[in-house]
Design a protein around this motif. Structure first.
Motif, PDB file in Angstrom:
ATOM      1  N   ILE A  63      39.174  41.997  36.053  1.00 36.96           N
ATOM      2  CA  ILE A  63      39.642  43.164  36.912  1.00 36.96           C
ATOM      3  C   ILE A  63      40.682  43.783  36.424  1.00 36.96           C
ATOM      4  CG2 ILE A  63      40.510  43.379  39.361  1.00 36.96           C
ATOM      5  CD1 ILE A  63      39.029  40.714  40.048  1.00 36.96           C
ATOM      6  N   LEU A  64      41.531  43.090  35.770  1.00 32.72           N
ATOM      7  CA  LEU A  64      42.806  43.965  35.046  1.00 32.72           C
ATOM      8  C   LEU A  64      42.411  44.628  33.736  1.00 32.72           C
ATOM      9  CD1 LEU A  64      45.255  41.290  35.665  1.00 32.72           C
ATOM     10  CD2 LEU A  64      45.237  43.395  36.709  1.00 32.72           C
ATOM     11  N   ASN A  65      41.261  44.423  33.081  1.00 30.98           N
ATOM     12  CA  ASN A  65      40.808  44.850  31.953  1.00 30.98           C
ATOM     13  C   ASN A  65      39.389  45.441  31.943  1.00 30.98           C
ATOM     14  OD1 ASN A  65      42.960  44.331  29.854  1.00 30.98           O
ATOM     15  ND2 ASN A  65      42.855  42.476  30.786  1.00 30.98           N
ATOM     16  N   SER A 109      37.441  34.222  44.907  1.00 30.98           N
ATOM     17  CA  SER A 109      36.667  35.122  43.925  1.00 30.98           C
ATOM     18  C   SER A 109      37.146  36.464  43.973  1.00 30.98           C
ATOM     19  CB  SER A 109      35.144  34.839  44.976  1.00 30.98           C
ATOM     20  OG  SER A 109      35.233  35.592  46.017  1.00 30.98           O
ATOM     21  N   ALA A 110      36.408  37.302  43.161  1.00 35.07           N
ATOM     22  CA  ALA A 110      36.720  38.832  42.980  1.00 35.07           C
ATOM     23  C   ALA A 110      36.498  39.485  44.446  1.00 35.07           C
ATOM     24  CB  ALA A 110      35.985  39.460  41.915  1.00 35.07           C
ATOM     25  N   ASP A 279      32.568  48.698  42.053  1.00 36.20           N
ATOM     26  CA  ASP A 279      33.415  48.741  43.241  1.00 36.20           C
ATOM     27  C   ASP A 279      34.118  47.424  43.667  1.00 36.20           C
ATOM     28  OD1 ASP A 279      31.073  47.239  43.703  1.00 36.20           O
ATOM     29  OD2 ASP A 279      31.229  47.718  46.170  1.00 36.20           O
ATOM     30  N   ILE A 280      33.925  46.202  43.240  1.00 34.31           N
ATOM     31  CA  ILE A 280      34.571  45.055  43.557  1.00 34.31           C
ATOM     32  C   ILE A 280      35.729  45.013  42.233  1.00 34.31           C
ATOM     33  CG2 ILE A 280      34.527  42.627  43.214  1.00 34.31           C
ATOM     34  CD1 ILE A 280      33.002  43.484  45.717  1.00 34.31           C
ATOM     35  N   LYS A 282      37.355  47.886  41.313  1.00 33.08           N
ATOM     36  CA  LYS A 282      38.060  48.840  41.868  1.00 33.08           C
ATOM     37  C   LYS A 282      38.903  48.176  43.039  1.00 33.08           C
ATOM     38  CE  LYS A 282      38.025  53.507  43.245  1.00 33.08           C
ATOM     39  NZ  LYS A 282      37.209  54.213  44.191  1.00 33.08           N
ATOM     40  N   LYS A 283      38.288  47.597  44.034  1.00 34.43           N
ATOM     41  CA  LYS A 283      39.019  47.162  45.245  1.00 34.43           C
ATOM     42  C   LYS A 283      39.974  45.852  45.111  1.00 34.43           C
ATOM     43  CE  LYS A 283      35.331  47.961  48.409  1.00 34.43           C
ATOM     44  NZ  LYS A 283      34.406  47.255  49.074  1.00 34.43           N
ATOM     45  N   ALA A 284      39.459  44.959  43.993  1.00 35.01           N
ATOM     46  CA  ALA A 284      40.233  43.869  43.654  1.00 35.01           C
ATOM     47  C   ALA A 284      41.357  44.032  42.707  1.00 35.01           C
ATOM     48  CB  ALA A 284      39.260  42.666  43.278  1.00 35.01           C
ATOM     49  N   ARG A 285      41.390  45.331  42.141  1.00 34.65           N
ATOM     50  CA  ARG A 285      42.481  45.415  41.215  1.00 34.65           C
ATOM     51  C   ARG A 285      44.154  45.584  41.807  1.00 34.65           C
ATOM     52  NH1 ARG A 285      42.466  47.682  35.774  1.00 34.65           N
ATOM     53  NH2 ARG A 285      44.364  48.648  35.456  1.00 34.65           N
ATOM     54  N   LEU A 286      44.025  46.543  42.876  1.00 45.43           N
ATOM     55  CA  LEU A 286      45.078  46.759  43.664  1.00 45.43           C
ATOM     56  C   LEU A 286      45.829  45.757  44.148  1.00 45.43           C
ATOM     57  CD1 LEU A 286      46.797  48.945  44.722  1.00 45.43           C
ATOM     58  CD2 LEU A 286      45.741  49.200  46.867  1.00 45.43           C
TER      59      LEU A 286
END
Ligand code: 13P
Ligand code: SF4
Length: 296
Positions: A63-65, A109-110, A279-280, A282-286
């Motif tokens: 998610i971070l990369n 989970s993500a 989309d996951i 993008k949303k999980a990154r914040l």
């Protein structure tokens, strides 16, 4: 050694959790707790990240990369606690408590992260819950960690989720009492995923990296360690001359799934790639970035 050469050829970095088998710890470029490894994942310049930890840790690295190759050497290495909360249940809980922000432990989970406002690890859960302006917080999935946070955050109502870590739930006060009888001078350190009774008895609870930092700074020589026993390998290296007593049977079989052969195969075959829907990610990154910005 083969793995060192492979790693250089592939421009890979190996991130290893403090609970990994000792031979996997030995080949890791960085060892740490969930927070420290997320920081390393967020700033590495390597092209490939080999994540030696359970599934949610490798997912967080992806998610971070999103544009890097993130490899998980053994897909059987899954955290059962992370599997205890799902999106449907979390949405229902959110509907019951409208407006309450969701703080999700990284052991999720993500998809669950994508439904959350902010993530935390055991290293910064208290700080993060304290920092929120809201008076009611939904905290998933670890009830014990939530109860630990509640000790320090008296002015907020925490809505719990019935998740737990089987490894830390298995650590009992009587285990610590037995060790303390044998080693009366030893200081007792446990993880906040332990039960409130165990934390009360120990008096000191930290993330895995927090335990290491405490041991290094402590004038004491002997320590009883109430967490996964592979930690003892890292502790012995970080604090030579000090003595550690682990709780019998405090093992996380899920963390131990990853072997040295898996790490080698992962580099040779570029397996197993972590892939998540855009989309996951993008949303999980914040929520993950908010967690990193909060610091320890
Ligand atoms: P830490 O973040 O303290 O390393 O803990 C991770 C974990 O899975 C504990 O069981
Ligand atoms: Fe999950 Fe517990 Fe194992 Fe940590 S020790 S990975 S929380 S099962």
């Amino acid at each position: 050694m083969e793995i060192v050469g492979l790693k250089e050829r592939k421009n890979a970095v190996i991130l290893g959790h403090n609970y990994q088998r000792k031979e996997v710890q030995e080949v890791s470029d960085f060892l740490g707790d969930s927070y420290g490894l997320s920081v390393q994942a967020s700033k590495t310049s390597a092209k490939v990240i080999v994540f030696c930890g359970v599934d949610f840790m490798a997912e967080s690295a992806k998610i971070l990369n999103p544009h890097k190759v993130v490899l998980h050497p053994n897909l059987k290495s899954k955290c059962p606690m992370a599997g205890m909360v799902d999106v449907k249940g979390l949405r229902e809980l959110k509907a019951e408590h409208p407006g309450a922000p969701v703080v999700s432990y990284v052991n999720t989970s993500a998809e669950v992260k994508a439904e959350s406002d902010i993530c935390c690890t055991s290293a910064n859960a208290v700080k993060i819950v304290q920092s929120l302006p809201d008076t009611k917080i939904i905290f998933v999935p670890d009830t014990n960690l939530g109860l630990y946070v509640q000790r320090y955050v008296k002015d907020k109502e925490i809505v719990f989720w019935p998740g737990y870590c089987p490894t830390h739930m298995g650590i009992k006060v009587k285990d610590l009492e037995g060790l303390k009888e044998q080693h009366p001078a030893a200081e007792i350190l446990v993880h906040p995923e332990c039960t409130p009774e165990v934390i009360d008895y120990a008096g000191l609870a930290y993330s895995t990296e927090g335990i290491i930092q405490h041991v290094k700074a402590s004038p004491k020589r002997e320590f009883i360690i109430g967490t996964e026993s592979n930690m003892l390998h890292r502790l012995a290296k970080e604090a030579p001359g000090k003595v550690f007593y682990g709780v019998p049977n405090a093992t996380c079989p899920n963390m131990r799934e990853i072997t040295l052969e898996d790490v080698r195969d992962s580099l040779v075959k570029t397996q197993h790639r972590i892939e998540l829907p855009a989309d996951i990610i993008k949303k999980a990154r914040l929520p993950l970035e908010r967690m990193l910005r909060a610091g320890r």
